[in-house]
Design an enzyme around this catalytic site. Structure first.
Site, PDB file in Angstrom:
ATOM      1  N   GLU A   1       0.833  -1.211   0.000  1.00 43.90           N
ATOM      2  CA  GLU A   1       0.000   0.000   0.000  1.00 43.90           C
ATOM      3  C   GLU A   1       0.867   1.261   0.000  1.00 43.90           C
ATOM      4  OE1 GLU A   1      -3.056   0.118  -0.572  1.00 43.90           O
ATOM      5  OE2 GLU A   1      -3.797  -1.889  -0.146  1.00 43.90           O
ATOM      6  N   GLY A   2       1.981   1.184  -0.686  1.00 47.02           N
ATOM      7  CA  GLY A   2       2.936   2.298  -0.717  1.00 47.02           C
ATOM      8  C   GLY A   2       3.898   2.148   0.446  1.00 47.02           C
TER       9      GLY A   2
END
Length: 360
Positions: free
Chosen positions: A229-230
């Site tokens: 998610e980054g």
């Protein structure tokens, strides 16, 4: 009547099981556009399973697009605006990853509490030793802070969507409203999760470093939380930059506040905003610590003596971290406030007697 997509999409959860894939592709080499790619389209294939360090129960593979034929009606939203689809999904995904990461931390605390009380050394449980009790007290304080952040941010997101009329634009605005807080939750909760699980493994001693005890799986699985998610690094860069842009748009203020030591430091530090990654990272740390401290403080006023004790212990730690981040931005020394009561025994005993984090 169709698009032709080429490329490889890495690290796709459930790729071996999925029938539909959300794909971002560039039109004319620059306009990011979103597509719903179906498994049985010509040119679509799935590579082998990735052999991961953790998350053994989750399928992960890469999606291969080799002259994949995608009908025009499978384009999502508008041409060149796929980044809206991606960022909105990421905002919610980052918040949910933070919420998901609190579960392994809770489970690890329960496991370490039970094992530590059962393990005897020198005629007594190892949970009677000061350094072990210190770990459990830290777990109580940090868990209280991350849970407070998550409840507060989740409530705010719910409120934003409750005000939406359900249209695409209104839902997008609701998803974007708390993007900074979503990144803050993702970064801080996953890092606290790793710290808690690591300390819990330490309570097990040598046994924790074997696959015979469940803490090993939690330790392996927790590591990826700071990557997907980054990565936490890209989230830190996004967070500080986004916060400054919101301030420039008149949607928030970065003036030095006086409601806490951390908020005052954050306000002063943001006056020296710069694009260097080290500066952006330190500014993000100040913003994250400010959100965590404020959330824990507001909640502690409603949760009695244990909540106040957890908040005080967390604040002692957070103040020192904020001072370090401030020095990285400004190069200036700063005096940290006198510590609040650490309440080591009260917090440790509360965790050990329950076998789980503090409940309110």
């Amino acid at each position: 009547d169709h698009f032709v997509l080429n490329g490889t999409k890495m690290w796709i959860s459930n790729a071996k099981l999925a029938n539909f894939f959300l794909v971002m592709a560039k039109l004319d080499g620059e306009h990011v556009t979103a597509f719903l790619v179906e498994r049985d389209f010509p040119g679509v294939s799935i590579a082998r399973e990735e052999h991961k360090l953790g998350l053994k129960g989750s399928s992960t593979a890469r999606l291969l697009l080799e002259n994949a034929i995608v009908p025009k009606e499978n384009m999502l939203y508008e041409p060149g605006k796929g980044h809206h689809v991606a960022f909105n999904a990421l905002n919610m995904g980052r918040f949910k990853l933070g919420a998901m990461s609190i579960g392994p931390a809770r489970q690890a605390i329960g496991l370490a509490s039970a094992y530590g009380q059962d393990r005897k050394q020198f005629g007594q449980s190892i949970t009677q030793f000061g350094l072990i009790r210190q770990k459990f007290a830290d777990m109580a304080a940090h868990y209280f802070a991350i849970e407070s952040m998550l409840y507060r941010t989740g409530h705010n997101i719910d409120g934003a969507f409750a005000q939406s009329d359900g249209s695409i634009d209104a839902n997008r605005a609701a998803a974007e409203e708390f993007a900074v807080e979503c990144s803050a939750c993702k970064v801080f909760v996953t890092e606290v999760e790793s710290r808690i699980v690591d300390d819990c493994l330490q309570v097990y001693g040598g046994y924790g470093f074997t696959e015979e005890f469940p803490i090993a799986r939690l330790y392996r699985d927790a590591r990826v939380s700071r990557i997907y998610e980054g990565t936490n690094e890209i989230n830190r860069i996004f967070l500080a930059d986004r916060l400054v842009r919101r301030a420039n748009e008149g949607k928030c203020s970065l003036d030095a506040a006086s409601d806490s030591f951390i908020s005052e430091l954050a306000g002063k530090a943001f006056q020296k905003f710069g694009k260097e990654q080290e500066v952006l990272g330190a500014l993000s740390d100040l913003a994250i610590l400010n959100l965590a401290e404020q959330s824990a403080r507001l909640r502690s006023k409603k949760t009695g003596e244990l909540g106040l004790a957890a908040y005080a212990r967390f604040t002692n730690w957070a103040n020192t971290q904020a001072a370090f981040a401030y020095q990285r931005v400004t190069g200036e020394a700063v005096n940290v406030p006198a510590p609040l009561p650490n309440s080591t025994d009260d917090l440790a005993e509360a965790i050990l007697s329950r076998g789980e984090p503090l409940e309110f």
